[in-house]
Scaffold this motif. Sequence first.
Motif, PDB file in Angstrom:
ATOM      1  N   ILE A  69       0.893  -1.203   0.010  1.00  0.00           N
ATOM      2  CA  ILE A  69      -0.079  -0.136  -0.108  1.00  0.00           C
ATOM      3  C   ILE A  69       0.837   1.243   0.074  1.00  0.00           C
ATOM      4  O   ILE A  69       1.771   1.223   0.833  1.00  0.00           O
ATOM      5  N   ASP A  70       0.605   2.243  -0.946  1.00  0.00           N
ATOM      6  CA  ASP A  70       1.295   3.457  -0.900  1.00  0.00           C
ATOM      7  C   ASP A  70       0.530   4.343   0.054  1.00  0.00           C
ATOM      8  O   ASP A  70      -0.372   4.988  -0.306  1.00  0.00           O
ATOM      9  N   LEU A  71       1.289   4.730   1.225  1.00  0.00           N
ATOM     10  CA  LEU A  71       0.800   5.682   2.220  1.00  0.00           C
ATOM     11  C   LEU A  71       1.411   6.843   1.801  1.00  0.00           C
ATOM     12  O   LEU A  71       2.526   6.985   2.112  1.00  0.00           O
ATOM     13  N   PRO A  72       0.525   8.185   1.539  1.00  0.00           N
ATOM     14  CA  PRO A  72       1.266   9.089   1.306  1.00  0.00           C
ATOM     15  C   PRO A  72       1.708   9.967   2.468  1.00  0.00           C
ATOM     16  O   PRO A  72       1.297  11.144   2.713  1.00  0.00           O
ATOM     17  N   VAL A  73       2.518   9.234   3.375  1.00  0.00           N
ATOM     18  CA  VAL A  73       2.824   9.936   4.476  1.00  0.00           C
ATOM     19  C   VAL A  73       4.382   9.902   4.783  1.00  0.00           C
ATOM     20  O   VAL A  73       4.924   8.780   4.519  1.00  0.00           O
ATOM     21  N   HIS A  74       4.969  11.197   4.860  1.00  0.00           N
ATOM     22  CA  HIS A  74       6.246  11.279   4.831  1.00  0.00           C
ATOM     23  C   HIS A  74       6.954  11.766   6.243  1.00  0.00           C
ATOM     24  O   HIS A  74       6.252  12.553   6.613  1.00  0.00           O
ATOM     25  N   ALA A  75       8.354  11.374   6.351  1.00  0.00           N
ATOM     26  CA  ALA A  75       8.952  12.029   7.461  1.00  0.00           C
ATOM     27  C   ALA A  75       9.570  13.326   7.056  1.00  0.00           C
ATOM     28  O   ALA A  75      10.614  13.493   6.297  1.00  0.00           O
ATOM     29  N   ARG A  76       8.919  14.244   7.614  1.00  0.00           N
ATOM     30  CA  ARG A  76       9.458  15.782   7.251  1.00  0.00           C
ATOM     31  C   ARG A  76       9.867  16.444   8.687  1.00  0.00           C
ATOM     32  O   ARG A  76       9.433  16.546   9.719  1.00  0.00           O
ATOM     33  N   ARG A  77      11.469  16.883   8.436  1.00  0.00           N
ATOM     34  CA  ARG A  77      11.969  17.236   9.854  1.00  0.00           C
ATOM     35  C   ARG A  77      11.511  18.735  10.046  1.00  0.00           C
ATOM     36  O   ARG A  77      11.044  19.500   9.265  1.00  0.00           O
ATOM     37  N   PRO A 134       8.683  43.458  18.957  1.00  0.00           N
ATOM     38  CA  PRO A 134      10.175  44.258  18.885  1.00  0.00           C
ATOM     39  C   PRO A 134      11.301  43.993  19.989  1.00  0.00           C
ATOM     40  O   PRO A 134      12.348  44.240  19.750  1.00  0.00           O
ATOM     41  N   GLN A 135      10.594  43.584  21.119  1.00  0.00           N
ATOM     42  CA  GLN A 135      11.447  43.093  22.033  1.00  0.00           C
ATOM     43  C   GLN A 135      12.392  41.989  21.872  1.00  0.00           C
ATOM     44  O   GLN A 135      13.330  41.762  22.471  1.00  0.00           O
ATOM     45  N   PHE A 136      12.046  41.461  20.841  1.00  0.00           N
ATOM     46  CA  PHE A 136      12.793  40.025  20.663  1.00  0.00           C
ATOM     47  C   PHE A 136      13.857  40.301  19.389  1.00  0.00           C
ATOM     48  O   PHE A 136      14.751  39.326  19.135  1.00  0.00           O
ATOM     49  N   GLU A 137      13.972  41.512  19.390  1.00  0.00           N
ATOM     50  CA  GLU A 137      15.350  42.116  18.822  1.00  0.00           C
ATOM     51  C   GLU A 137      16.691  41.405  19.523  1.00  0.00           C
ATOM     52  O   GLU A 137      17.766  41.228  19.026  1.00  0.00           O
ATOM     53  N   ALA A 138      16.574  41.461  20.819  1.00  0.00           N
ATOM     54  CA  ALA A 138      17.729  40.685  21.723  1.00  0.00           C
ATOM     55  C   ALA A 138      17.146  39.514  22.216  1.00  0.00           C
ATOM     56  O   ALA A 138      16.284  39.404  22.981  1.00  0.00           O
ATOM     57  N   LEU A 139      17.713  38.584  21.732  1.00  0.00           N
ATOM     58  CA  LEU A 139      17.385  36.791  22.129  1.00  0.00           C
ATOM     59  C   LEU A 139      18.949  36.081  21.857  1.00  0.00           C
ATOM     60  O   LEU A 139      19.701  36.593  21.259  1.00  0.00           O
ATOM     61  N   ARG A 140      18.831  35.039  22.317  1.00  0.00           N
ATOM     62  CA  ARG A 140      19.804  34.065  22.132  1.00  0.00           C
ATOM     63  C   ARG A 140      19.265  32.750  22.112  1.00  0.00           C
ATOM     64  O   ARG A 140      18.419  32.296  22.957  1.00  0.00           O
ATOM     65  N   VAL A 141      19.845  31.795  21.241  1.00  0.00           N
ATOM     66  CA  VAL A 141      19.228  30.381  21.251  1.00  0.00           C
ATOM     67  C   VAL A 141      20.080  29.718  22.434  1.00  0.00           C
ATOM     68  O   VAL A 141      21.301  29.603  22.391  1.00  0.00           O
ATOM     69  N   GLU A 142      19.169  29.004  22.852  1.00  0.00           N
ATOM     70  CA  GLU A 142      19.906  28.257  24.263  1.00  0.00           C
ATOM     71  C   GLU A 142      20.023  26.884  23.813  1.00  0.00           C
ATOM     72  O   GLU A 142      21.089  26.191  24.257  1.00  0.00           O
ATOM     73  N   ARG A 143      18.824  26.322  23.383  1.00  0.00           N
ATOM     74  CA  ARG A 143      19.095  24.952  22.706  1.00  0.00           C
ATOM     75  C   ARG A 143      18.182  24.657  21.672  1.00  0.00           C
ATOM     76  O   ARG A 143      17.376  25.550  21.248  1.00  0.00           O
ATOM     77  N   CYS A 144      18.512  23.765  20.816  1.00  0.00           N
ATOM     78  CA  CYS A 144      17.368  23.287  19.607  1.00  0.00           C
ATOM     79  C   CYS A 144      17.476  21.885  19.382  1.00  0.00           C
ATOM     80  O   CYS A 144      18.486  21.364  19.758  1.00  0.00           O
ATOM     81  N   TRP A 145      16.391  21.514  18.697  1.00  0.00           N
ATOM     82  CA  TRP A 145      16.317  20.001  18.368  1.00  0.00           C
ATOM     83  C   TRP A 145      15.414  19.904  17.261  1.00  0.00           C
ATOM     84  O   TRP A 145      15.015  20.723  17.008  1.00  0.00           O
ATOM     85  N   SER A 146      15.350  18.691  16.808  1.00  0.00           N
ATOM     86  CA  SER A 146      14.483  18.635  15.686  1.00  0.00           C
ATOM     87  C   SER A 146      13.761  17.134  15.974  1.00  0.00           C
ATOM     88  O   SER A 146      14.309  16.362  16.753  1.00  0.00           O
ATOM     89  N   GLY A 147      12.380  17.019  15.285  1.00  0.00           N
ATOM     90  CA  GLY A 147      11.707  15.873  15.466  1.00  0.00           C
ATOM     91  C   GLY A 147      10.998  16.075  14.114  1.00  0.00           C
ATOM     92  O   GLY A 147      11.041  16.771  13.208  1.00  0.00           O
ATOM     93  N   TYR A 148      10.367  14.889  13.746  1.00  0.00           N
ATOM     94  CA  TYR A 148       9.601  14.449  12.564  1.00  0.00           C
ATOM     95  C   TYR A 148       8.190  14.748  12.567  1.00  0.00           C
ATOM     96  O   TYR A 148       7.354  14.416  13.589  1.00  0.00           O
ATOM     97  N   TYR A 149       7.491  15.635  11.742  1.00  0.00           N
ATOM     98  CA  TYR A 149       6.091  15.487  11.464  1.00  0.00           C
ATOM     99  C   TYR A 149       6.016  14.351  10.380  1.00  0.00           C
ATOM    100  O   TYR A 149       6.716  13.995   9.769  1.00  0.00           O
TER     101      TYR A 149
END
Length: 390
Positions: A221-229, A300-315
């Motif tokens: 069966i061709d299921l049209p569901v793909h792993a998208r990051r 506008p307050q978000f002009e000052a920010l810093r990335v503390e951590r990040c990750w990825s998951g699949y849709y």
Amino acid sequence: MASNVVIVGGGVIGSSVAYFLRAADPSVQVTVIERDPTYARSSSALSAASIRQQFSTPLSVLMSLYGIDFLRSIGERLEVDGERPSIDLHEGGYLFLATPRGDSTLRENHAMQRSLGADVTLLDTSGLRARFPWLNADDLASGVFGESGEGWFDGYGLVQALRRKAQSLGARYVASDAVDIERDGRRVSGVRAANGTTYPCDVVVNAAGAWSRPVAAMLGIDLPVHARRRSIFNVSSPARLDGCPLLIDPTGMYFRPEGRGWICGTSPSADNDPDDLPLDEVDHALFDDVIWPTLAHRVPQFEALRVERCWSGYYEYNVLDQNAIIGAHPDIDNCLFANGFSGHGLQQGPATGRGVSELILHGRYTTLDLSPLGWSRVLEGRPIVEKNVV
């Protein structure tokens, strides 16, 4: 009625099916084959874990209305041996924003959502400024805010609570990978796992999430569901955003509070969204080029920010219409699908688990009719158009 059910995938969808089956009929034997019992790479654990009623299709609204009812009562529903789970449900609301171009659609959606019982409020530009004074509303025409029933929670905690409750009710979890499905004509007879064991069944449920397409391929069966990051960024900022909800910008960028900071993300462009990208990589260019400039424009307050951590998951991304595919394929009598939620799996998991269990036990839906999400629209190329895709 089935007496032996095998579920491939033990995330929120598979564990929800297992829970509802065993709760409704303890005589049904339920085996859940889950490749990773740590859920380290599961969509359930890696998502932004939120719930909303602000969809443009009535069925999605109704599924999430049941979802919030389930989440609010999770302590009593999923109690095991006197221990009541908590998922830190925070009903901080969604705020969908619209420019003049999207204003009429937002208003139409709001009217439909209200008619179904969603507690959502329509705000014009002055209303947005009054309620959220930190928001740049200069290019906005309207917004809809969820007063209650929308917000965010601990997605990993929900999966663990469903799994533990299902196990307490007698569902068996097998830590292995499904490698083949035995089929005789129109019927499935068993699922073979990488541990060398074949698990016989009257019904098999494909709830394998981002890995559901290869499971369907075992049946031809061709299921049209793909792993998208999808990449998620946790940021810190000196910004003070009183009453901050989960905000959906007209561009599709979102952010919400998380502890003392915020998490944010957006979908990549369609021409830069291939399948099966590695989860141990994060799309930093997407943050630098798209997310941060959009954040700084909207707040506008978000002009000052810093990335503390990040990750990825699949849709588990349904390429037809980004809505779930739930139910039986017409070529197989005893295989049910629950796939392609495209980012809505956690919030629609309870309604899906209940619905799939009804199909197994009664041969039909007895509460909420999920048949519009069946295979017929897929095979006939009739997408369900959801205008509020995030």
